[in-house]
Design an enzyme around this catalytic site. Structure first.
Site, PDB file in Angstrom:
ATOM      1  N   LYS A 111      27.912   7.963   0.232  1.00 26.67           N
ATOM      2  CA  LYS A 111      26.908   7.269   1.201  1.00 26.67           C
ATOM      3  C   LYS A 111      25.315   8.098   1.888  1.00 26.67           C
ATOM      4  CE  LYS A 111      28.991  10.565   4.009  1.00 26.67           C
ATOM      5  NZ  LYS A 111      29.614  11.786   5.141  1.00 26.67           N
ATOM      6  N   CYS A 140      36.005  13.504  -2.068  1.00 23.79           N
ATOM      7  CA  CYS A 140      37.272  14.111  -0.766  1.00 23.79           C
ATOM      8  C   CYS A 140      37.774  12.684  -0.881  1.00 23.79           C
ATOM      9  CB  CYS A 140      36.512  14.103   0.299  1.00 23.79           C
ATOM     10  SG  CYS A 140      35.599  15.773   0.200  1.00 23.79           S
ATOM     11  N   LYS A 178      23.439  29.933  -8.950  1.00 23.79           N
ATOM     12  CA  LYS A 178      23.939  29.556  -7.247  1.00 23.79           C
ATOM     13  C   LYS A 178      23.546  31.325  -6.707  1.00 23.79           C
ATOM     14  CE  LYS A 178      26.761  26.181  -5.803  1.00 23.79           C
ATOM     15  NZ  LYS A 178      27.820  25.581  -5.420  1.00 23.79           N
ATOM     16  N   PHE A 220      37.224  19.596   8.514  1.00 25.10           N
ATOM     17  CA  PHE A 220      37.291  18.110   8.766  1.00 25.10           C
ATOM     18  C   PHE A 220      35.640  17.647   8.631  1.00 25.10           C
ATOM     19  CE2 PHE A 220      40.945  19.827  10.914  1.00 25.10           C
ATOM     20  CZ  PHE A 220      41.657  19.064  10.050  1.00 25.10           C
ATOM     21  N   LEU A 221      34.842  18.193   8.209  1.00 19.25           N
ATOM     22  CA  LEU A 221      33.597  18.212   8.064  1.00 19.25           C
ATOM     23  C   LEU A 221      32.954  16.859   7.451  1.00 19.25           C
ATOM     24  CD1 LEU A 221      32.220  19.744   5.534  1.00 19.25           C
ATOM     25  CD2 LEU A 221      32.279  21.466   6.999  1.00 19.25           C
ATOM     26  N   ARG A 222      31.837  16.108   7.333  1.00 19.04           N
ATOM     27  CA  ARG A 222      31.495  15.011   6.405  1.00 19.04           C
ATOM     28  C   ARG A 222      29.988  15.125   5.832  1.00 19.04           C
ATOM     29  NH1 ARG A 222      31.156  10.650  10.527  1.00 19.04           N
ATOM     30  NH2 ARG A 222      30.738  12.600  11.855  1.00 19.04           N
ATOM     31  N   GLU A 223      30.124  14.934   4.865  1.00 12.81           N
ATOM     32  CA  GLU A 223      28.776  15.364   3.972  1.00 12.81           C
ATOM     33  C   GLU A 223      27.921  14.719   4.797  1.00 12.81           C
ATOM     34  OE1 GLU A 223      28.271  14.697  -0.419  1.00 12.81           O
ATOM     35  OE2 GLU A 223      30.758  15.866  -0.208  1.00 12.81           O
ATOM     36  N   LYS A 237      40.040  11.445  -4.472  1.00 10.32           N
ATOM     37  CA  LYS A 237      41.292  12.365  -5.071  1.00 10.32           C
ATOM     38  C   LYS A 237      42.027  12.723  -4.823  1.00 10.32           C
ATOM     39  CE  LYS A 237      39.109  17.133  -4.321  1.00 10.32           C
ATOM     40  NZ  LYS A 237      40.223  18.084  -3.656  1.00 10.32           N
ATOM     41  N   LYS A 297      45.397  18.192   6.423  1.00 11.84           N
ATOM     42  CA  LYS A 297      44.196  17.551   6.095  1.00 11.84           C
ATOM     43  C   LYS A 297      44.596  16.388   4.751  1.00 11.84           C
ATOM     44  CE  LYS A 297      40.350  17.932   4.159  1.00 11.84           C
ATOM     45  NZ  LYS A 297      39.156  17.489   4.720  1.00 11.84           N
TER      46      LYS A 297
HETATM   47  C1  UGA Z   1      35.600  12.602   4.432  1.00 11.24           C
HETATM   48  C2  UGA Z   1      36.135  13.096   5.947  1.00 11.24           C
HETATM   49  O1  UGA Z   1      35.305  12.317   6.340  1.00 11.24           O
HETATM   50  C3  UGA Z   1      36.083  14.058   6.014  1.00 11.24           C
HETATM   51  O2  UGA Z   1      37.154  14.585   7.698  1.00 11.24           O
HETATM   52  C4  UGA Z   1      36.210  15.850   5.211  1.00 11.24           C
HETATM   53  O3  UGA Z   1      36.031  16.965   6.131  1.00 11.24           O
HETATM   54  C5  UGA Z   1      36.017  15.530   4.259  1.00 11.24           C
HETATM   55  O4  UGA Z   1      36.130  13.829   3.549  1.00 11.24           O
HETATM   56  C6  UGA Z   1      36.934  16.239   2.943  1.00 11.24           C
HETATM   57  O5  UGA Z   1      37.697  16.167   3.303  1.00 11.24           O
HETATM   58  O6  UGA Z   1      35.868  17.116   2.946  1.00 11.24           O
HETATM   59  P1  UGA Z   1      33.150  12.241   3.651  1.00 11.24           P
HETATM   60  O7  UGA Z   1      33.599  12.565   2.089  1.00 11.24           O
HETATM   61  O8  UGA Z   1      31.853  13.455   3.219  1.00 11.24           O
HETATM   62  O9  UGA Z   1      33.825  13.168   4.522  1.00 11.24           O
HETATM   63  O10 UGA Z   1      32.471  11.377   3.847  1.00 11.24           O
HETATM   64  P2  UGA Z   1      33.263   9.956   4.369  1.00 11.24           P
HETATM   65  O11 UGA Z   1      31.533  10.136   5.371  1.00 11.24           O
HETATM   66  O12 UGA Z   1      34.418  10.367   5.411  1.00 11.24           O
HETATM   67  O13 UGA Z   1      32.951   8.969   4.058  1.00 11.24           O
HETATM   68  C7  UGA Z   1      33.972   8.726   2.731  1.00 11.24           C
HETATM   69  C8  UGA Z   1      33.301   7.324   1.821  1.00 11.24           C
HETATM   70  O14 UGA Z   1      34.400   6.291   3.288  1.00 11.24           O
HETATM   71  C9  UGA Z   1      32.169   7.238   1.956  1.00 11.24           C
HETATM   72  O15 UGA Z   1      31.754   6.519   0.264  1.00 11.24           O
HETATM   73  C10 UGA Z   1      31.551   5.899   2.866  1.00 11.24           C
HETATM   74  O16 UGA Z   1      30.921   4.974   2.537  1.00 11.24           O
HETATM   75  C11 UGA Z   1      33.070   5.479   3.106  1.00 11.24           C
HETATM   76  N1  UGA Z   1      33.229   4.542   4.504  1.00 11.24           N
HETATM   77  C12 UGA Z   1      33.366   5.509   5.487  1.00 11.24           C
HETATM   78  C13 UGA Z   1      33.600   3.807   4.535  1.00 11.24           C
HETATM   79  O17 UGA Z   1      33.102   2.237   3.214  1.00 11.24           O
HETATM   80  N2  UGA Z   1      33.697   2.533   5.904  1.00 11.24           N
HETATM   81  C14 UGA Z   1      33.457   3.723   7.516  1.00 11.24           C
HETATM   82  O18 UGA Z   1      33.829   2.861   8.015  1.00 11.24           O
HETATM   83  C15 UGA Z   1      33.712   4.694   6.818  1.00 11.24           C
END
Ligand code: UGA
Length: 465
Positions: free
Chosen positions: A338, A278, A35, A151-154, A281, A222
């Site tokens: 997502k 995230c 990597k 708190f970043l989202r993928e 878990k 967190k």
């Molecule tokens: C999440 C948190 O949003 C981030 O703030 C955090 O930093 C991250 O976990 C982490 O702990 O590293 P992430 O897992 O990238 O981020 O994705 P999200 O955008 O939060 O979505 C999570 C899941 O919820 C997805 O499957 C999405 O489709 C679902 N979701 C989200 C819904 O079903 N409805 C919503 O209104 C929003």
């Protein structure tokens, strides 16, 4: 400042490149030499918007890649730990990677170092890191351990990092606080000037709020944050189910709920449940941490029960739309957990596809980014991958929407209807307007809204779908 970021997964890699963007000198360390070599040559192992461009800007200058933790730590003032904390048996987080980094760091102390947890870890982890370092010979006054949750989202990770709502620094000494304030100063004093255009998320707070807490509180923030967001999603999914029972429209209900500024409109999209690396878990880990600390946080069990049910309810919806499932040819749009990512870890879309395959369906899937990863987890014979949504739909008995990719919302509906054998859409992400779907002749089933039965379709469906 000279910074080392240990671990080049989603969080570590984005943090390393973004710290470079903020003007720091960063070494990104990973013990996966393959990597590291890939990153050194400018390749990126993940699908993340703006990351390739930003890396191209800073690679070999402000950010370098190495497999030597010792050298990187010796050369740095602050060391961010962003290694994996996977789920172990029983739900708790496996902290063995964090522990082994702490052990190695103890031998790298050549001057004062600030060790910062960036991975999501249970409360008290900073204490354990400290203990492990002391046990391995690090002098007590030569380092501090702080928590700086991410708190970043993928999918929107770069924008989330550079335009955060808030930055949390959990510190137990003024020295650690001063260093972390300095690292984030370009963001908190508003002097950061982007080296390239990165679209900011909706309504970012500018400058972001800097929240200083104890390390313990930051660790809890967190977990509590992810648990609360997961709860919000399960809550709206439960409300959507009630809407289906009484014939109300969840969109209208969401507008009404989200319009209350104490609640807000975000994370109120019902669907087939949350997934990803995230929420599932972290929820399990938080539940476990609470139990170990003497609190039985039963609310979290219900959050994850509702989430699991949501997939089964969707399967029932497909059955209601198609009657029998064995031998049905189904188009699936979306495999990632997502939209905006190629990540299929704990993807509800994959779980639904697995259930459909078990029922004897034939699946033709399309995802803009996640098909390669999906192939590794869905090697089934009855599964094929298409090069466009229309190709996936070709000749199918129905189309299922499982991931909320923006591009799916803008599909040419007439072309889709023409490609399908029957114009039946079961939408697990509420991407389409039922009235529009009705006007195009679709039978349309979504979450928390009334079903649309196309007149032409109804007779066809009862005959042969
Ligand atoms: C999440 C948190 O949003 C981030 O703030 C955090 O930093 C991250 O976990 C982490 O702990 O590293 P992430 O897992 O990238 O981020 O994705 P999200 O955008 O939060 O979505 C999570 C899941 O919820 C997805 O499957 C999405 O489709 C679902 N979701 C989200 C819904 O079903 N409805 C919503 O209104 C929003």
């Amino acid at each position: 400042m000279r910074i080392a970021v240990v671990g080049s997964g989603y969080v570590g890699l984005v943090a390393a490149v973004c710290f470079a963007e903020l003007g720091h000198e960063v070494i990104s360390v990973d013990n996966d030499t393959q990597k590291t070599a890939m990153l050194q040559s400018g390749e990126i192992p993940i699908h993340e918007r703006f990351l390739p461009e930003l890396l191209a800007q800073h690679r070999g200058r402000a950010v370098t890649f190495s497999s030597s933790l010792l050298e990187a730590a010796r050369a740095s003032q602050a060391i961010f730990i962003a290694v994996g904390t996977p789920q172990a048996g029983g739900g708790q987080a496996d902290l063995s990677y964090v522990e082994s980094v702490a052990r190695e760091l103890a031998g790298a102390i050549n001057a004062y170092k600030l060790i910062v947890e960036k991975s999501t870890v249970p409360v008290f982890t900073h204490d354990w890191i400290r203990k492990v370092m002391l046990l391995n010979g690090a002098p007590a006054d030569s380092f501090d351990v702080a928590s700086n949750p991410e708190f970043l989202r993928e999918g929107t990770a770069v924008a989330d990092f550079l335009y955060p709502d808030r930055i949390v620094i959990g510190v137990d000494s003024e020295r650690a606080a001063a260093l972390l304030r300095e690292i984030y100063r370009p963001l908190t004093d508003g002097t950061y000037r982007p080296s390239m255009a990165v679209a900011a998320p909706d309504h970012p707070r500018r400058p972001p709020k800097l929240i200083e807490t104890s390390a313990k509180s930051a660790e809890l923030i967190k977990h509590a944050c992810n648990a609360f967001l997961a709860m919000k999603i399960s809550f709206i999914n439960a409300v959507a189910n009630l809407c289906e029972s009484v014939g109300a429209d969840v969109r209208q209900v969401c507008d009404g709920i989200g319009g209350d500024s104490r609640i807000g409109p975000k994370f109120l999209n019902p669907g087939i449940g949350y997934g990803g690396s995230c929420f599932p878990k972290d929820l399990a880990a938080f539940r476990m941490v609470a139990r170990e600390c003497g609190y039985d946080f039963r609310l979290l069990d219900e959050v994850s029960n509702i989430n699991a049910d949501q997939r089964h309810r969707f399967l029932r919806k497909v059955r209601n739309a198609l009657w029998t499932l064995r031998g049905k040819r189904l188009a699936v749009l979306g495999l990632a957990f997502k939209g905006g990512t190629d990540d299929v870890r704990e993807s509800p879309a994959i779980a639904v596809v697995e259930m459909l395959l078990k029922e004897g369906c034939e699946i033709h899937a399309y995802d803009p980014a996640a098909m390669e990863r999906a192939r590794e987890v869905l090697p089934a014979a009855n599964m094929s991958y298409a090069s466009s949504p229309y190709e996936a739909a070709n000749g199918c008995d129905a189309l299922l929407v499982l991931t909320d990719w923006d591009e799916f919302a803008g599909l040419d509906l007439d072309r889709l209807a023409a490609a399908l054998a029957y114009p039946v859409v079961v939408d697990g992400r509420n991407l389409y307007d039922p009235a529009v779907m009705a006007s195009r002749g679709f039978s349309y089933y979504s979450i928390g809204r009334a079903d649309v039965q196309a007149a032409r379709q109804t007779s066809g469906a009862s005959r042969s779908v």
